[in-house]
Design an enzyme around this catalytic site. Structure first.
Site, short mmCIF file in Angstrom:
data_model
loop_
_atom_site.label_atom_id
_atom_site.label_comp_id
_atom_site.label_asym_id
_atom_site.label_seq_id
_atom_site.Cartn_x
_atom_site.Cartn_y
_atom_site.Cartn_z
N LYS A 136 0.85 -1.21 0.00
CA LYS A 136 0.00 0.00 0.00
C LYS A 136 0.88 1.25 0.00
O LYS A 136 0.60 2.23 -0.70
CB LYS A 136 -0.88 0.03 1.25
CG LYS A 136 -2.05 -0.91 1.22
CD LYS A 136 -2.89 -0.71 2.47
CE LYS A 136 -4.02 -1.71 2.56
NZ LYS A 136 -4.85 -1.55 3.73
N ASN A 156 -10.49 1.90 8.12
CA ASN A 156 -10.50 1.03 9.30
C ASN A 156 -11.32 -0.24 9.04
O ASN A 156 -11.52 -0.59 7.88
CB ASN A 156 -10.90 1.82 10.54
CG ASN A 156 -9.79 2.81 10.90
OD1 ASN A 156 -8.62 2.45 10.88
ND2 ASN A 156 -10.15 4.05 11.17
N1 NAP Z 1 -10.86 -2.83 6.36
C1 NAP Z 1 -11.41 -4.01 6.22
O1 NAP Z 1 -11.96 -4.57 7.17
C2 NAP Z 1 -11.39 -4.67 4.87
C3 NAP Z 1 -12.04 -5.91 4.67
C4 NAP Z 1 -12.03 -6.46 3.39
C5 NAP Z 1 -11.38 -5.81 2.35
N2 NAP Z 1 -10.75 -4.62 2.59
C6 NAP Z 1 -10.07 -3.89 1.51
O2 NAP Z 1 -11.02 -3.56 0.49
C7 NAP Z 1 -10.37 -3.59 -0.78
C8 NAP Z 1 -11.15 -4.51 -1.71
O3 NAP Z 1 -11.09 -5.83 -1.18
P1 NAP Z 1 -12.24 -6.90 -1.47
O4 NAP Z 1 -12.16 -7.92 -0.39
O5 NAP Z 1 -13.50 -6.18 -1.75
O6 NAP Z 1 -11.69 -7.56 -2.80
P2 NAP Z 1 -12.33 -8.78 -3.62
O7 NAP Z 1 -13.68 -9.12 -3.13
O8 NAP Z 1 -11.30 -9.86 -3.63
O9 NAP Z 1 -12.51 -8.16 -5.06
C9 NAP Z 1 -11.43 -8.02 -5.88
C10 NAP Z 1 -11.86 -7.33 -7.17
O10 NAP Z 1 -10.67 -7.19 -7.95
C11 NAP Z 1 -10.90 -7.77 -9.22
N3 NAP Z 1 -9.66 -8.39 -9.73
C12 NAP Z 1 -8.98 -9.39 -9.16
N4 NAP Z 1 -7.90 -9.69 -9.92
C13 NAP Z 1 -7.94 -8.86 -10.98
C14 NAP Z 1 -7.11 -8.68 -12.12
N5 NAP Z 1 -6.03 -9.41 -12.32
N6 NAP Z 1 -7.47 -7.73 -13.01
C15 NAP Z 1 -8.55 -6.97 -12.81
N7 NAP Z 1 -9.38 -7.08 -11.75
C16 NAP Z 1 -9.07 -8.04 -10.86
C17 NAP Z 1 -11.97 -8.80 -9.03
O11 NAP Z 1 -12.58 -8.96 -10.26
P3 NAP Z 1 -13.11 -10.36 -10.79
O12 NAP Z 1 -14.57 -10.33 -10.43
O13 NAP Z 1 -12.88 -10.27 -12.25
O14 NAP Z 1 -12.33 -11.44 -10.12
C18 NAP Z 1 -12.85 -8.11 -8.00
O15 NAP Z 1 -13.72 -7.21 -8.61
C19 NAP Z 1 -8.93 -4.05 -0.53
O16 NAP Z 1 -8.10 -2.92 -0.49
C20 NAP Z 1 -9.00 -4.71 0.82
O17 NAP Z 1 -7.79 -4.63 1.55
C21 NAP Z 1 -10.75 -4.05 3.82
#
Ligand code: NAP
Length: 320
Positions: A136, A156
């Site tokens: 990050k 957070n």
């Molecule tokens: N603070 C917290 O409690 C918390 C909790 C969870 C997440 N987060 C943060 O929120 C953010 C999003 O996380 P998330 O869990 O929502 O992620 P996620 O559900 O894993 O979603 C990932 C997204 O990225 C896309 N993607 C993956 N590989 C790719 C590639 N090679 N090219 C283009 N697109 C791609 C996926 O598309 P496809 O549909 O095509 O696979 C999907 O839309 C992150 O920064 C994470 O650290 C924070």
């Protein structure tokens, strides 16, 4: 007053967990919303249904890979603001978006995918989580160098995500709660809908240009024990509690299963060290609540009420 022209927002990662909230947050705030998604296979019915839903919401969809530089540049030239909600394993892919944004030359704001602890102020964490923080920070430095106006978001903890993790409201046979550490460390539990709502506001706000916005929503600062006791009151059931010590959490963070190692290291940062509340906000900090006093966010208590009526499907489990 006439219509204020709304910025066009492009979301990368709009099919992911946070991304779905972000696309909805953008459309419901009235922004023309765009979604760049990897080409969808005809047999991927879930993704096709999501795209159909987005189309009915008026979202403009572009299918393409992040490697398709010329296509990306062409798409970026049609929008004003870029929000990335890519998952952790794909963070580095944002350098491709950055390269294309530089060439496009028109992007007024970029919000890279972070949405967690304040990466530049979190004290050193266990290795499996530190790797993620280091990426990050690397992306932040590249964004700063690029000259593209940016906003970094320290959202957070996600409320629904961690209520699921700690309370497992979907598990009707649950017989014990797991408490990490003493259960008395404060953390911030913000509903994902509001993470998206605030982010869309910050993305279009001149006050947040080249700044860090922190989501430390006062009514969502809570401990595990407090969260559990509120849930017990609402459900009318008292559940046995098992405590996992710091030593055990550290051991989990060394697991050969990457997912467990990362989860262990995050849990250590949140529930043992209390990293989300470990630093004072300064006068220079952009506090979401102060920036948007009229935004009515969902409190933890209201979130628990939502879970009482409609327990969500699990998005995370405890350690496997
Ligand atoms: N603070 C917290 O409690 C918390 C909790 C969870 C997440 N987060 C943060 O929120 C953010 C999003 O996380 P998330 O869990 O929502 O992620 P996620 O559900 O894993 O979603 C990932 C997204 O990225 C896309 N993607 C993956 N590989 C790719 C590639 N090679 N090219 C283009 N697109 C791609 C996926 O598309 P496809 O549909 O095509 O696979 C999907 O839309 C992150 O920064 C994470 O650290 C924070």
């Amino acid at each position: 007053m006439g219509d204020i022209k709304k910025s066009k927002i492009l979301v990368f990662g709009g099919s992911g967990y946070l991304g779905k909230f972000m696309v909805k947050g953008s459309t419901s705030a009235g922004h023309p919303t765009y979604f760049y998604v990897r080409p969808v296979k005809p047999q991927d019915h879930m993704k096709l249904n999501l795209l159909k839903e987005y189309l009915t919401m008026g979202v403009t969809i572009f299918q393409g890979e992040l490697d398709e530089h010329d296509k990306l540049v062409e798409v970026l030239r049609q929008v004003d603001i870029v929000i990335a909600t890519l998952g952790v394993p794909t963070y580095m892919e944002q350098l491709k978006i950055l390269k294309a944004m530089k060439e496009a030359g028109n992007i007024k704001r970029f919000i890279p995918s972070e949405f967690g602890s304040e990466a530049d102020r979190i004290s050193p964490v266990l290795p499996a989580f530190q790797e993620c923080i280091d990426i990050k920070k690397l992306i932040r430095r590249e964004v700063e160098k690029s000259g593209i106006p940016y906003t970094f978001v320290a959202a957070n903890s996600f409320g629904a995500y961690f209520v699921n993790f700690l309370l497992r409201p979907y598990d009707k046979k649950l017989h014990k709660f797991i408490i990490y550490g003493t259960g008395e460390t404060k953390f911030v539990c913000n509903f994902e809908k509001d993470v998206a709502g605030y982010t869309v506001k910050a993305a279009t706000d001149p006050r947040t240009e080249n700044g860090i916005v922190i989501y430390r929503l006062p009514k969502n600062i809570i401990t595990q024990l407090d969260l559990i006791s509120r849930w017990e009151k609402k459900t009318g059931h008292t559940v046995e509690k098992t405590y996992i010590s710091e030593e055990e959490i550290i051991k989990l963070s060394r697991s050969s299963r990457l997912q467990n190692a990362v989860a262990g290291a995050i849990v250590h940062s949140m529930f043992i060290k209390g990293d989300e509340m470990n630093y004072e906000l300064t006068a220079d900090d952009l506090d979401a609540v102060k920036l948007y006093p009229d935004y009515k966010y969902t409190t933890v208590d209201e979130l628990l009420d939502i879970f009482m009526v409609d327990p969500p499907k699990p998005v995370v489990s405890t350690f496997e």
